[in-house]
Write a protein that holds these residues in place. Structure first.
Motif, mmCIF file in Angstrom:
data_model
loop_
_atom_site.group_PDB
_atom_site.id
_atom_site.type_symbol
_atom_site.label_atom_id
_atom_site.label_comp_id
_atom_site.label_asym_id
_atom_site.label_seq_id
_atom_site.Cartn_x
_atom_site.Cartn_y
_atom_site.Cartn_z
ATOM 1 N N ARG A 2 0.841 -1.183 0.000
ATOM 2 C CA ARG A 2 0.000 0.000 0.000
ATOM 3 C C ARG A 2 0.882 1.242 0.000
ATOM 4 N NH1 ARG A 2 -3.681 -1.034 5.082
ATOM 5 N NH2 ARG A 2 -3.478 1.213 5.116
ATOM 6 N N SER A 3 0.305 2.354 -0.453
ATOM 7 C CA SER A 3 1.095 3.584 -0.537
ATOM 8 C C SER A 3 1.068 4.400 0.749
ATOM 9 C CB SER A 3 0.611 4.438 -1.701
ATOM 10 O OG SER A 3 -0.726 4.831 -1.474
ATOM 11 N N ASN A 4 0.150 4.090 1.659
ATOM 12 C CA ASN A 4 0.050 4.886 2.871
ATOM 13 C C ASN A 4 -0.509 4.052 4.015
ATOM 14 O OD1 ASN A 4 0.322 7.108 4.465
ATOM 15 N ND2 ASN A 4 -1.335 8.265 3.548
ATOM 16 N N TYR A 5 0.021 4.268 5.200
ATOM 17 C CA TYR A 5 -0.432 3.604 6.419
ATOM 18 C C TYR A 5 -0.533 4.645 7.520
ATOM 19 C CZ TYR A 5 0.858 -1.090 4.650
ATOM 20 O OH TYR A 5 0.951 -2.258 3.944
ATOM 21 N N THR A 6 -1.498 4.490 8.394
ATOM 22 C CA THR A 6 -1.547 5.299 9.607
ATOM 23 C C THR A 6 -0.647 4.622 10.637
ATOM 24 O OG1 THR A 6 -3.396 4.092 10.571
ATOM 25 C CG2 THR A 6 -3.940 5.976 9.138
ATOM 26 N N ASP A 7 -0.355 5.312 11.731
ATOM 27 C CA ASP A 7 0.457 4.707 12.781
ATOM 28 C C ASP A 7 -0.200 3.432 13.311
ATOM 29 O OD1 ASP A 7 2.297 6.707 12.488
ATOM 30 O OD2 ASP A 7 2.039 7.566 14.489
ATOM 31 N N LYS A 8 -1.495 3.491 13.505
ATOM 32 C CA LYS A 8 -2.228 2.322 14.021
ATOM 33 C C LYS A 8 -2.137 1.158 13.038
ATOM 34 C CE LYS A 8 -6.714 0.930 15.834
ATOM 35 N NZ LYS A 8 -8.089 1.320 16.090
ATOM 36 N N GLU A 9 -2.254 1.450 11.743
ATOM 37 C CA GLU A 9 -2.166 0.402 10.721
ATOM 38 C C GLU A 9 -0.759 -0.193 10.640
ATOM 39 O OE1 GLU A 9 -5.574 1.897 7.549
ATOM 40 O OE2 GLU A 9 -3.561 2.743 7.427
ATOM 41 N N ILE A 10 0.253 0.627 10.890
ATOM 42 C CA ILE A 10 1.629 0.117 10.911
ATOM 43 C C ILE A 10 1.791 -0.880 12.050
ATOM 44 C CG2 ILE A 10 4.050 0.717 11.352
ATOM 45 C CD1 ILE A 10 3.519 3.347 9.824
ATOM 46 N N ASP A 17 2.288 -9.561 10.718
ATOM 47 C CA ASP A 17 3.371 -9.975 9.817
ATOM 48 C C ASP A 17 3.186 -9.498 8.376
ATOM 49 O OD1 ASP A 17 4.826 -11.313 11.825
ATOM 50 O OD2 ASP A 17 3.477 -13.040 11.651
ATOM 51 N N GLU A 18 2.697 -8.278 8.201
ATOM 52 C CA GLU A 18 2.567 -7.688 6.868
ATOM 53 C C GLU A 18 3.875 -6.982 6.518
ATOM 54 O OE1 GLU A 18 -0.827 -5.094 6.444
ATOM 55 O OE2 GLU A 18 -2.068 -6.446 7.637
ATOM 56 N N ASN A 19 4.573 -7.490 5.513
ATOM 57 C CA ASN A 19 5.839 -6.881 5.102
ATOM 58 C C ASN A 19 5.657 -5.458 4.594
ATOM 59 O OD1 ASN A 19 7.381 -9.085 5.796
ATOM 60 N ND2 ASN A 19 7.244 -10.005 3.761
ATOM 61 N N GLY A 20 4.516 -5.174 3.996
ATOM 62 C CA GLY A 20 4.265 -3.842 3.456
ATOM 63 C C GLY A 20 4.328 -2.757 4.514
ATOM 64 N N ALA A 21 3.878 -3.070 5.720
ATOM 65 C CA ALA A 21 3.908 -2.087 6.808
ATOM 66 C C ALA A 21 5.347 -1.739 7.167
ATOM 67 C CB ALA A 21 3.157 -2.620 8.026
ATOM 68 N N LEU A 22 6.210 -2.755 7.231
ATOM 69 C CA LEU A 22 7.624 -2.500 7.546
ATOM 70 C C LEU A 22 8.318 -1.725 6.432
ATOM 71 C CD1 LEU A 22 8.980 -5.751 9.230
ATOM 72 C CD2 LEU A 22 8.831 -3.465 10.203
ATOM 73 N N GLU A 23 8.042 -2.096 5.192
ATOM 74 C CA GLU A 23 8.643 -1.385 4.056
ATOM 75 C C GLU A 23 8.218 0.075 4.060
ATOM 76 O OE1 GLU A 23 8.073 -3.326 0.247
ATOM 77 O OE2 GLU A 23 8.264 -5.277 1.223
ATOM 78 N N PHE A 24 6.929 0.316 4.300
ATOM 79 C CA PHE A 24 6.426 1.684 4.346
ATOM 80 C C PHE A 24 7.097 2.456 5.473
ATOM 81 C CE2 PHE A 24 3.550 4.831 6.163
ATOM 82 C CZ PHE A 24 3.328 5.632 5.059
ATOM 83 N N LEU A 25 7.212 1.827 6.639
ATOM 84 C CA LEU A 25 7.822 2.464 7.803
ATOM 85 C C LEU A 25 9.250 2.909 7.472
ATOM 86 C CD1 LEU A 25 7.516 3.094 10.854
ATOM 87 C CD2 LEU A 25 8.427 0.818 11.285
ATOM 88 N N TYR A 26 10.019 2.041 6.846
ATOM 89 C CA TYR A 26 11.401 2.366 6.497
ATOM 90 C C TYR A 26 11.456 3.497 5.477
ATOM 91 C CZ TYR A 26 16.235 1.761 5.010
ATOM 92 O OH TYR A 26 17.552 1.987 4.710
ATOM 93 N N LYS A 27 10.703 3.345 4.390
ATOM 94 C CA LYS A 27 10.745 4.339 3.317
ATOM 95 C C LYS A 27 10.223 5.698 3.778
ATOM 96 C CE LYS A 27 10.455 1.086 -0.488
ATOM 97 N NZ LYS A 27 9.624 0.521 -1.550
ATOM 98 N N GLU A 28 9.200 5.701 4.594
ATOM 99 C CA GLU A 28 8.589 6.943 5.057
ATOM 100 C C GLU A 28 9.518 7.742 5.968
ATOM 101 O OE1 GLU A 28 5.449 9.744 5.343
ATOM 102 O OE2 GLU A 28 5.760 8.069 3.978
ATOM 103 N N ASN A 29 10.379 7.042 6.697
ATOM 104 C CA ASN A 29 11.215 7.703 7.697
ATOM 105 C C ASN A 29 12.670 7.870 7.285
ATOM 106 O OD1 ASN A 29 9.431 8.072 10.204
ATOM 107 N ND2 ASN A 29 8.958 6.017 9.481
ATOM 108 N N PHE A 30 13.095 7.211 6.227
ATOM 109 C CA PHE A 30 14.503 7.231 5.861
ATOM 110 C C PHE A 30 15.024 8.636 5.547
ATOM 111 C CE2 PHE A 30 17.958 7.048 2.761
ATOM 112 C CZ PHE A 30 18.902 6.403 3.531
ATOM 113 N N HIS A 31 14.259 9.431 4.814
ATOM 114 C CA HIS A 31 14.750 10.747 4.381
ATOM 115 C C HIS A 31 15.115 11.645 5.578
ATOM 116 C CE1 HIS A 31 15.395 13.989 1.557
ATOM 117 N NE2 HIS A 31 14.661 14.768 2.318
ATOM 118 N N ALA A 32 14.244 11.716 6.562
ATOM 119 C CA ALA A 32 14.504 12.566 7.735
ATOM 120 C C ALA A 32 15.703 12.051 8.525
ATOM 121 C CB ALA A 32 13.271 12.638 8.628
ATOM 122 N N ILE A 33 15.797 10.744 8.661
ATOM 123 C CA ILE A 33 16.911 10.145 9.397
ATOM 124 C C ILE A 33 18.218 10.368 8.641
ATOM 125 C CG2 ILE A 33 17.861 7.920 10.132
ATOM 126 C CD1 ILE A 33 14.789 7.162 10.637
#
Length: 183
Positions: A2-10, A17-33
């Protein structure tokens, strides 16, 4: 994915065990980090390592029901990454001495400061997205990718580095106006 997740959905995605949530979490936060790490003696590989380490820590805490979030996931991950990176810098002897209150200074509970930074990053991302090309790429090449004005000149076909520098300046002025007008 999916292209977007809320914090609760993550959180629920990790628990299910949804891999998409982890991928989104990484991609969404990588730029700021990555931005934080680049500005504190790090490189892209350091940013990837720290971001991945923080996501794994977050994952393990969620799976073990050992985390009670009092802030957004983005704020929490940023604070964890900041702490991990500053500790790594200390152990690499980038700091000359360890302050007495080192653990207090770099605790993962720096929510106020981290939330302000999160808002600034969100505003900057929105401003950068609204900037358009070639300004966005010029600024990213210069400030994030650390390209020289000569390299930018060649990449964009400017007649000389001074013209590229003038264009970068104009883009920066536009970005500042957009950044400070976003609420």
């Amino acid at each position: 994915m999916r292209s977007n997740y809320t914090d609760k959905e993550i959180v629920e995605g990790i628990r299910n065990d949804e891999n998409g949530a982890l991928e989104f979490l990484y991609k969404e936060n990588f730029h700021a980090i990555a931005y934080f790490i680049y500005n504190n003696n790090g490189n892209e590989q350091d940013a990837k390592d720290i971001c991945q380490e923080a996501v794994i820590l977050f994952y393990e805490k969620i799976k073990g029901n050992a985390l009670e979030l009092n802030c957004s996931i983005k704020t929490y991950l940023y604070a964890v990454c900041r702490r991990l990176w500053l500790k790594r810098l200390y152990y690499k002897s980038k700091f000359t001495s360890k302050p007495d209150n080192f653990d207090e200074l770099f605790s993962a509970e720096e929510e106020g400061e981290a939330e302000d930074k999160e808002k600034d990053f969100a505003r900057m991302e929105e401003s950068m997205n609204g900037l358009g090309e070639p300004c966005r790429t010029i600024l990213e090449d210069y400030y994030v990718n650390k390209l020289s004005m000569t390299e930018i000149c060649e990449k964009f076909g400017y007649t000389n580095a001074d013209n590229a520098k003038n264009q970068k300046y104009k883009c920066l002025i536009r970005l500042k106006k957009m950044f400070f007008s976003v609420e």
